[in-house]
Design a protein around this motif. Structure first.
Motif, mmCIF file in Angstrom:
data_model
loop_
_atom_site.group_PDB
_atom_site.id
_atom_site.type_symbol
_atom_site.label_atom_id
_atom_site.label_comp_id
_atom_site.label_asym_id
_atom_site.label_seq_id
_atom_site.Cartn_x
_atom_site.Cartn_y
_atom_site.Cartn_z
ATOM 1 N N ALA A 1 0.891 -1.289 -0.054
ATOM 2 C CA ALA A 1 0.074 -0.031 0.010
ATOM 3 C C ALA A 1 0.687 1.104 -0.060
ATOM 4 O O ALA A 1 0.578 2.076 -0.692
ATOM 5 C CB ALA A 1 -0.898 -0.083 1.227
ATOM 6 N N ARG A 2 2.043 1.211 0.630
ATOM 7 C CA ARG A 2 2.914 2.256 0.699
ATOM 8 C C ARG A 2 3.657 2.360 -0.719
ATOM 9 O O ARG A 2 3.527 3.730 -1.236
ATOM 10 C CB ARG A 2 4.232 2.053 1.868
ATOM 11 C CG ARG A 2 3.677 2.455 3.082
ATOM 12 C CD ARG A 2 4.832 2.200 3.903
ATOM 13 N NE ARG A 2 4.226 2.452 5.607
ATOM 14 C CZ ARG A 2 5.189 2.671 6.665
ATOM 15 N NH1 ARG A 2 6.494 2.177 6.516
ATOM 16 N NH2 ARG A 2 4.754 3.056 7.866
ATOM 17 N N GLN A 3 3.904 1.525 -1.376
ATOM 18 C CA GLN A 3 4.442 1.523 -2.661
ATOM 19 C C GLN A 3 3.350 2.238 -3.549
ATOM 20 O O GLN A 3 3.678 3.039 -4.655
ATOM 21 C CB GLN A 3 4.994 0.211 -3.272
ATOM 22 C CG GLN A 3 6.315 -0.245 -2.496
ATOM 23 C CD GLN A 3 6.781 -1.444 -3.157
ATOM 24 O OE1 GLN A 3 6.559 -1.601 -4.185
ATOM 25 N NE2 GLN A 3 7.484 -2.228 -2.281
ATOM 26 N N LYS A 4 2.085 1.838 -3.473
ATOM 27 C CA LYS A 4 1.031 2.447 -4.433
ATOM 28 C C LYS A 4 0.734 3.707 -4.083
ATOM 29 O O LYS A 4 0.634 4.590 -4.936
ATOM 30 C CB LYS A 4 -0.135 1.567 -4.108
ATOM 31 C CG LYS A 4 -1.458 1.821 -5.081
ATOM 32 C CD LYS A 4 -2.653 0.883 -4.576
ATOM 33 C CE LYS A 4 -3.615 1.063 -5.627
ATOM 34 N NZ LYS A 4 -4.405 2.385 -5.318
ATOM 35 N N TRP A 5 0.743 3.963 -2.632
ATOM 36 C CA TRP A 5 0.482 5.565 -2.410
ATOM 37 C C TRP A 5 1.770 6.493 -3.130
ATOM 38 O O TRP A 5 1.490 7.626 -3.642
ATOM 39 C CB TRP A 5 0.759 5.649 -0.959
ATOM 40 C CG TRP A 5 0.430 7.136 -0.417
ATOM 41 C CD1 TRP A 5 1.551 7.822 -0.243
ATOM 42 C CD2 TRP A 5 -0.691 7.719 -0.060
ATOM 43 N NE1 TRP A 5 1.033 9.189 0.307
ATOM 44 C CE2 TRP A 5 -0.406 9.091 0.262
ATOM 45 C CE3 TRP A 5 -2.136 7.258 -0.037
ATOM 46 C CZ2 TRP A 5 -1.309 9.825 0.731
ATOM 47 C CZ3 TRP A 5 -2.972 8.180 0.288
ATOM 48 C CH2 TRP A 5 -2.688 9.669 0.732
ATOM 49 N N VAL A 6 2.932 5.859 -2.883
ATOM 50 C CA VAL A 6 4.118 6.718 -3.525
ATOM 51 C C VAL A 6 3.901 6.997 -5.331
ATOM 52 O O VAL A 6 4.060 8.046 -5.651
ATOM 53 C CB VAL A 6 5.326 5.982 -3.291
ATOM 54 C CG1 VAL A 6 6.845 6.597 -4.151
ATOM 55 C CG2 VAL A 6 5.922 6.204 -1.985
ATOM 56 N N SER A 7 3.491 5.860 -5.726
ATOM 57 C CA SER A 7 3.193 5.941 -7.205
ATOM 58 C C SER A 7 2.152 6.794 -7.503
ATOM 59 O O SER A 7 2.190 7.532 -8.792
ATOM 60 C CB SER A 7 3.151 4.545 -7.774
ATOM 61 O OG SER A 7 1.508 4.016 -7.491
#
Length: 382
Positions: A74-80
Motif C-alpha cells: 500500500a505504501r508503494q502504491k501511495w508513492v506511485s
C-alpha cells in the motif's frame, strides 16, 4: 489482487494483530487496506505511515498474516500516486535532503581504510554517521581478533533498505548490484552488517533481485559469537550487570536472528541475562518511518522498553541496531538504566573502551532532521 484475496480469505478477524500492535487499534483498517489495494477506494496517508513494520502482528496472527504484509504494498502504491515526500526521500543517497550527508556537513565522520579483505564490514549509514560507537567498537574487536577485514562505509554504499520500506525502491535498485560488485572486488568471502535493515537487504532482498551471492552474509552479532566460539575473542573483564537484551524487530521477527547476541552476553563474566528468549519482545518505536513522522509518539513506544527492563530488575539494556539505540538513548535521557550496543559492550569486556557522546549525537541528528524535513517536530515538541 492476489495478496488481498489471500489475506481476506485466510483472516478470521480475531483481532490478535490489533491487540499486540503499538500503533493501531481499529480492525477496520484491514477493510480500508483491501479497498485501497484493489482500487475501490482511497486511504488517508496516516493509516499507512503509522505502521512500525515491526512484525508483531504477524507473530500474533494464528494464520501468519498480520497487517504489515498489506501496509508495504500500500505504501508503494501511495508513492506511485502521490509522489515521494521529503521524509521518504531523506535516506535516498541522491536526494538533496539526504540525512546522512547533512550530518556529515555538521560533524566529523570516521574514515576507515578501504582495502581488500576476506571479510567486509558494512556499518551502514547509521553506524557511519549517527551511532558511530557501533562501528568503532566492531572495528576494534576485528583488530583484536586479527581478522583480515575491510570496511565499506559511507552513504555512497547505502543498501537502500530503509527507502524501500518507506515505499521508495529506487535506491535499492540503483545501489544493489554496485554494492555486490564492490564486495566481490575486495575479495570478500564474508560480509558482516551492523544494521538489521542492511542484513535483510543483503541476505534476503538482494539475492531475489540480483541473483545468488557468492559470499556469506552474517549480522555482526553472528560474527562476534563465531569469533568467541573460535577462541579469537576472549572476554576477560568482569561486567556486573543484569542485562535486558532488546531484540531489534527486523533482526528477530523478520530475519529470525536472536540466539547469537544472547550467546555473546552469556560469555561475559558477571553479566546476567534477564530475557533468554525473544518471547514478549517488542518494538522500540523507531522503524517504519515513525520516528520522523511522529517523533514524540515514537519515543513513547521506546519508553515502554525501559518499563520492561525495570520489571525484570535490569540496570542495562543491550541492543544491536542503530535505530533502536538512537531511540532508546533519546527516550531514556532521564532513566537510570544504561544502553549499550552489543559490540560496544563486548569491547568493554575485552578491555577496550571507546568514548561516546550521547548528547552530541542526539543534538546532531535532531538538527539534521529539522534541516532535512519541512515542519519537523512542530507538532511534536522534542
Amino acid at each position: 489482487m492476489e495478496l488481498v484475496e489471500k489475506h481476506r480469505s485466510s483472516c478470521t478477524e480475531c483481532g490478535q494483530c490489533i491487540e499486540v500492535c503499538p500503533r493501531y487499534n481499529d480492525l477496520g483498517l484491514l477493510e480500508r487496506l483491501y479497498g485501497y489495494l484493489e482500487g475501490h477506494s482511497d486511504i488517508d496517508g496516516d493509516s499507512l505511515l503509522r505502521c512500525l513494520t515491526c512484525g508483531l502482528c504477524k507473530d500474533a496472527c494464528p494464520e501468519g498474516l498480520g497487517i504489515k504484509m498489506l501496509i508495504s504494498p500500500a505504501r508503494q502504491k501511495w508513492v506511485s500516486e502521490h509522489g515521494l515526500t521529503d521524509r521518504q526521500k531523506m535516506v535516498d543517497p541522491e536526494a538533496e535532503n539526504n540525512l546522512f550527508k547533512k550530518i556529515a556537513e555538521l560533524d566529523e565522520t570516521p574514515v576507515y581504510e578501504e582495502r581488500s579483505g576476506s571479510v567486509v564490514y558494512f556499518p551502514g549509514c547509521a553506524g557511519t554517521y549517527i551511532n558511530k560507537i557501533m562501528a568503532q567498537a566492531t572495528v576494534a574487536l576485528l583488530d583484536k581478533a586479527a581478522v583480515d577485514y575491510t570496511v565499506m562505509s559511507g552513504v555512497e554504499y547505502c543498501c537502500g533498505a530503509v527507502s524501500a520500506g518507506s515505499g521508495d525502491p529506487g535506491p535499492i535498485r540503483r545501489n544493489g548490484q554496485r554494492n555486490i560488485e564492490e564486495i566481490r572486488k575486495r575479495g570478500a568471502k564474508t560480509l558482516i552488517t551492523a544494521c538489521p535493515g542492511c542484513f535483510k537487504a543483503f541476505k534476503d532482498i538482494y539475492p531475489k533481485m540480483f541473483g545468488k551471492l557468492d559470499f556469506q552474509v552474517l549480522h555482526v552479532s553472528q560474527y562476534l559469537e563465531l569469533l568467541i566460539r573460535e577462541g579469537k575473542l576472549a572476554p576477560e573483564v568482569v561486567l556486573k550487570h543484569k542485562v535486558f537484551y532488546h531484540d531489534p524487530c527486523h533482526l528477530t521477527r523478520v530475519m529470525g536472528v536472536y540466539r547469537e547476541a544472547r550467546e555473546v552476553l552469556k560469555h561475559i563474566r558477571g553479566t546476567e541475562l534477564a530475557n533468554e528468549t525473544p518471547e514478549n519482545s517488542a518494538c522500540c518505536g523507531f522503524g517504519g518511518g515513525v520516528r520522523v513522522n511522529y517523533p514524540s509518539e515514537s519515543l513513547d513506544v521506546a519508553s515502554d522498553r525501559y518499563r520492561a527492563a525495570e520489571k525484570l530488575g535490569c540496570d542495562t539494556i543491550i541492543t544491536n541496531c542503530g535505530g533502536c539505540m538512537q531511540n532508546l538513548i533519546e527516550a531514556g535521557k532521564d532513566e537510570r538504566i544504561e544502553v549499550f550496543d552489543l559490540a560496544e559492550y563486548l569491547s568493554l569486556a575485552c578491555g577496550i573502551k571507546i568514548e561516546r557522546e550521547d548528547s552530541r549525537m542526539l543534538e546532531l541528528v535532531n538538527k539534521a532532521y529539522r534541516l532535512c524535513i519541512s515542519g519537523y517536530g512542530k507538532s511534536d515538541c522534542l
